[in-house]
Design a protein around this motif. Structure first.
Motif, mmCIF file in Angstrom:
data_model
loop_
_atom_site.group_PDB
_atom_site.id
_atom_site.type_symbol
_atom_site.label_atom_id
_atom_site.label_comp_id
_atom_site.label_asym_id
_atom_site.label_seq_id
_atom_site.Cartn_x
_atom_site.Cartn_y
_atom_site.Cartn_z
ATOM 1 N N MET A 49 78.886 3.181 77.599
ATOM 2 C CA MET A 49 78.968 3.575 78.949
ATOM 3 C C MET A 49 77.704 3.235 79.865
ATOM 4 O O MET A 49 77.723 2.952 80.959
ATOM 5 C CB MET A 49 79.157 5.087 79.102
ATOM 6 C CG MET A 49 80.664 5.441 78.736
ATOM 7 S SD MET A 49 81.849 4.526 79.402
ATOM 8 C CE MET A 49 81.570 4.989 81.388
ATOM 9 N N MET A 50 76.453 3.302 79.513
ATOM 10 C CA MET A 50 75.162 2.869 79.956
ATOM 11 C C MET A 50 75.139 1.520 80.137
ATOM 12 O O MET A 50 74.674 1.125 81.295
ATOM 13 C CB MET A 50 73.942 3.611 79.279
ATOM 14 C CG MET A 50 73.996 5.084 79.072
ATOM 15 S SD MET A 50 74.068 6.008 80.797
ATOM 16 C CE MET A 50 72.328 5.636 81.561
ATOM 17 N N VAL A 51 75.471 0.900 79.308
ATOM 18 C CA VAL A 51 75.556 -0.536 79.309
ATOM 19 C C VAL A 51 76.331 -0.969 80.300
ATOM 20 O O VAL A 51 76.020 -1.932 81.501
ATOM 21 C CB VAL A 51 75.721 -1.383 77.928
ATOM 22 C CG1 VAL A 51 75.880 -2.777 78.440
ATOM 23 C CG2 VAL A 51 74.632 -1.010 77.133
ATOM 24 N N MET A 52 77.534 -0.514 80.401
ATOM 25 C CA MET A 52 78.626 -0.781 81.564
ATOM 26 C C MET A 52 78.209 -0.319 82.819
ATOM 27 O O MET A 52 78.232 -1.203 83.749
ATOM 28 C CB MET A 52 80.099 -0.010 81.204
ATOM 29 C CG MET A 52 80.850 -0.658 79.949
ATOM 30 S SD MET A 52 81.090 -2.454 80.286
ATOM 31 C CE MET A 52 79.835 -3.026 79.151
ATOM 32 N N PHE A 53 77.273 0.820 83.038
ATOM 33 C CA PHE A 53 76.927 1.075 84.187
ATOM 34 C C PHE A 53 75.835 0.118 84.897
ATOM 35 O O PHE A 53 75.834 -0.374 86.070
ATOM 36 C CB PHE A 53 76.196 2.573 84.142
ATOM 37 C CG PHE A 53 75.193 2.811 85.136
ATOM 38 C CD1 PHE A 53 75.753 3.149 86.405
ATOM 39 C CD2 PHE A 53 74.037 2.853 85.071
ATOM 40 C CE1 PHE A 53 74.725 3.335 87.529
ATOM 41 C CE2 PHE A 53 73.131 3.094 86.154
ATOM 42 C CZ PHE A 53 73.637 3.529 87.378
ATOM 43 N N VAL A 54 74.951 -0.076 83.860
ATOM 44 C CA VAL A 54 73.838 -1.235 84.372
ATOM 45 C C VAL A 54 74.532 -2.482 84.918
ATOM 46 O O VAL A 54 74.266 -3.435 85.705
ATOM 47 C CB VAL A 54 72.819 -1.508 83.243
ATOM 48 C CG1 VAL A 54 71.856 -2.594 83.688
ATOM 49 C CG2 VAL A 54 72.099 -0.132 82.952
ATOM 50 N N LEU A 55 75.400 -3.009 83.825
ATOM 51 C CA LEU A 55 76.019 -4.150 84.145
ATOM 52 C C LEU A 55 77.054 -4.135 85.522
ATOM 53 O O LEU A 55 77.055 -5.252 86.272
ATOM 54 C CB LEU A 55 77.157 -4.613 83.055
ATOM 55 C CG LEU A 55 76.604 -5.165 81.731
ATOM 56 C CD1 LEU A 55 77.581 -5.633 80.642
ATOM 57 C CD2 LEU A 55 75.703 -6.674 82.143
ATOM 58 N N ALA A 56 77.782 -3.035 85.762
ATOM 59 C CA ALA A 56 78.459 -2.781 86.981
ATOM 60 C C ALA A 56 77.516 -2.908 87.993
ATOM 61 O O ALA A 56 77.885 -3.515 89.012
ATOM 62 C CB ALA A 56 79.324 -1.588 86.739
ATOM 63 N N LEU A 57 76.558 -2.246 87.987
ATOM 64 C CA LEU A 57 75.557 -2.163 88.991
ATOM 65 C C LEU A 57 75.122 -3.621 89.551
ATOM 66 O O LEU A 57 74.802 -4.150 90.560
ATOM 67 C CB LEU A 57 74.242 -1.257 88.700
ATOM 68 C CG LEU A 57 73.202 -1.086 89.531
ATOM 69 C CD1 LEU A 57 73.968 -0.198 90.966
ATOM 70 C CD2 LEU A 57 72.137 -0.261 89.222
ATOM 71 N N LEU A 58 74.505 -4.328 88.228
ATOM 72 C CA LEU A 58 74.218 -5.623 88.433
ATOM 73 C C LEU A 58 75.065 -6.741 89.401
ATOM 74 O O LEU A 58 74.692 -7.496 90.120
ATOM 75 C CB LEU A 58 73.500 -6.543 87.284
ATOM 76 C CG LEU A 58 72.199 -5.788 86.775
ATOM 77 C CD1 LEU A 58 71.993 -6.300 85.206
ATOM 78 C CD2 LEU A 58 71.137 -5.759 87.636
ATOM 79 N N ALA A 59 76.360 -6.536 88.720
ATOM 80 C CA ALA A 59 77.314 -7.389 89.304
ATOM 81 C C ALA A 59 77.609 -7.027 90.699
ATOM 82 O O ALA A 59 78.110 -7.816 91.645
ATOM 83 C CB ALA A 59 78.787 -7.227 88.407
ATOM 84 N N ALA A 60 77.931 -5.636 91.120
ATOM 85 C CA ALA A 60 78.285 -5.459 92.265
ATOM 86 C C ALA A 60 77.154 -5.652 93.447
ATOM 87 O O ALA A 60 77.344 -6.299 94.556
ATOM 88 C CB ALA A 60 78.356 -3.833 92.301
ATOM 89 N N THR A 61 75.698 -5.391 92.963
ATOM 90 C CA THR A 61 74.702 -5.746 93.920
ATOM 91 C C THR A 61 74.471 -7.124 94.092
ATOM 92 O O THR A 61 74.433 -7.621 95.232
ATOM 93 C CB THR A 61 73.393 -4.883 93.389
ATOM 94 O OG1 THR A 61 73.015 -5.391 92.197
ATOM 95 C CG2 THR A 61 73.709 -3.427 93.538
ATOM 96 N N ASN A 62 74.562 -7.970 93.027
ATOM 97 C CA ASN A 62 74.241 -9.175 93.081
ATOM 98 C C ASN A 62 75.520 -9.894 93.786
ATOM 99 O O ASN A 62 75.325 -10.891 94.542
ATOM 100 C CB ASN A 62 74.277 -10.094 91.478
ATOM 101 C CG ASN A 62 72.701 -9.635 91.305
ATOM 102 O OD1 ASN A 62 71.928 -9.048 91.848
ATOM 103 N ND2 ASN A 62 72.718 -9.988 89.757
ATOM 104 N N GLY A 63 76.576 -9.651 93.562
ATOM 105 C CA GLY A 63 77.933 -10.148 94.121
ATOM 106 C C GLY A 63 78.030 -9.787 95.625
ATOM 107 O O GLY A 63 78.290 -10.697 96.409
ATOM 108 N N GLY A 64 77.507 -8.623 95.846
ATOM 109 C CA GLY A 64 77.398 -8.298 97.202
ATOM 110 C C GLY A 64 76.544 -8.979 98.238
ATOM 111 O O GLY A 64 76.745 -9.460 99.145
ATOM 112 N N MET A 65 75.276 -9.095 97.619
ATOM 113 C CA MET A 65 74.429 -9.792 98.271
ATOM 114 C C MET A 65 74.825 -11.337 98.234
ATOM 115 O O MET A 65 74.589 -12.016 99.413
ATOM 116 C CB MET A 65 72.974 -9.850 97.461
ATOM 117 C CG MET A 65 72.441 -8.429 97.116
ATOM 118 S SD MET A 65 70.870 -8.213 96.228
ATOM 119 C CE MET A 65 69.629 -9.382 96.952
ATOM 120 N N ALA A 66 75.298 -11.965 97.304
ATOM 121 C CA ALA A 66 75.584 -13.479 97.348
ATOM 122 C C ALA A 66 76.930 -13.491 98.561
ATOM 123 O O ALA A 66 76.719 -14.593 99.334
ATOM 124 C CB ALA A 66 76.045 -13.918 95.883
ATOM 125 N N ALA A 67 77.777 -12.626 98.636
ATOM 126 C CA ALA A 67 78.778 -13.027 99.329
ATOM 127 C C ALA A 67 78.333 -12.567 100.959
ATOM 128 O O ALA A 67 78.784 -13.266 101.960
ATOM 129 C CB ALA A 67 79.939 -11.860 98.832
#
Length: 315
Positions: free
Chosen positions: A78-96
């Protein structure tokens, strides 16, 4: 026609006009795009934090410790999923957000930074995943085997959870979230950047080198060997974008690199890599990685069955 001539006449750059050469628009894109990217990252990161805080039941203290790098992530799904989701959401949002600002200022569709085809070619992304696993994957395994710091690491997929269900959840989550994270980086460093540079020069070497240097530098890694590997990867990914007319293949190959590392080579960690001595074998490994990426793109571009199946020709 030589391969370099084909790169120079890439369909990905066909829609550029004299308006794209206006320096004022590029200069305006940078501050406005960065502001929009940062605001989007804050919102996306907050949403992910709230989802894992209330939806997944993780405590605030644990989440904050994970953000500070105080929690070992190698054995907590769950902690790994949290970190991965955080990275994907922030990086994806920034790029878009950044590319949306660029598209608005340059009066072009956001899709033009993604592909020259009428629509996104998912099969080309899958092809990038598959070819990377078969072609570059063994080189990554070799690099780990040659590195005494990582040669004894057990595959994270085997240690992340004692149950089969936990390992399966980790694998599925890693694949989905790392695809999103890779798409974000490709959208900016290959999609937007190649368009901007292509308005001023059609030299493939300038386009690939500058975008690769920016891609490597943004990781802020103090180790020269890691930067050389990322630069080789960046040149190879830029080659595939110019050759195949879009970032779809690059997304798949980029994601496959990260997926392979996270599942089989190195556990998830938020701690920055400490400085270390330069391993001389990187001088051999980096050119091999670059050659592998170029070879994958050429296979996709030249092998008729793959061209038809992955819709390369529609670009």
């Amino acid at each position: 026609m030589t391969v370099l001539a084909k790169l120079q006449r890439s369909p990905f750059l066909d829609d550029l006009t004299p308006d794209d050469r206006r320096v004022s628009r590029v200069l305006l894109t940078l501050p406005l795009g960065v502001v929009a990217a940062l605001l989007t990252a804050v919102i996306a990161g907050l949403l992910v934090f709230l989802v894992f805080l209330f939806g997944a039941g993780l405590g605030e203290a644990r989440l904050m410790d994970a953000l500070r790098g105080r929690v070992p992530l190698g054995g907590d799904v769950m902690m790994v999923m949290f970190v991965l989701a955080l990275l994907a959401a922030t990086n994806g949002g920034m790029a878009a957000a950044f590319t949306a600002v660029a598209a608005r200022l340059h009066h072009r569709r956001l899709r033009s930074y993604v592909t020259a085809a009428p629509r996104f070619r998912w099969r080309l992304t899958l092809l990038g995943l598959a070819l990377f696993a078969a072609g570059i994957g063994p080189l990554l395994l070799l690099s780990v085997a040659l590195d005494p710091k990582t040669a004894t690491i057990t595959a994270p997929i085997l240690t992340i959870s004692p149950s089969l269900e936990g390992r399966a959840a980790y694998a599925v989550g890693a694949v989905v979230l790392l695809l999103l994270a890779a798409a974000a980086e490709e959208l900016v460093f290959r999609g937007w950047m190649l368009k901007v540079l292509g308005a001023y020069t059609r030299s493939p070497w300038v386009l690939m080198t500058v975008s690769a240097a920016a891609f490597s530098a943004v990781h802020f890694d103090p180790n020269l060997d890691a930067n050389l590997i990322r630069a080789a990867m960046g040149v190879g990914l830029a080659w595939s974008v110019l050759r195949l007319g879009g970032i779809e293949f690059a997304i798949g190959a980029h994601a496959a690199n990260n997926i392979l590392i996270l599942l089989f080579l190195q556990p998830m960690s938020l701690k920055p890599e400490p400085p270390h001595a330069f391993p001389l074998e990187v001088l051999i490994l980096a050119p091999l990685i670059l050659a592998g990426y170029v070879a994958m793109a050429e296979i996709a571009a030249r092998w008729t069955p793959l061209r038809r199946w992955s819709q390369v020709a529609v670009a």
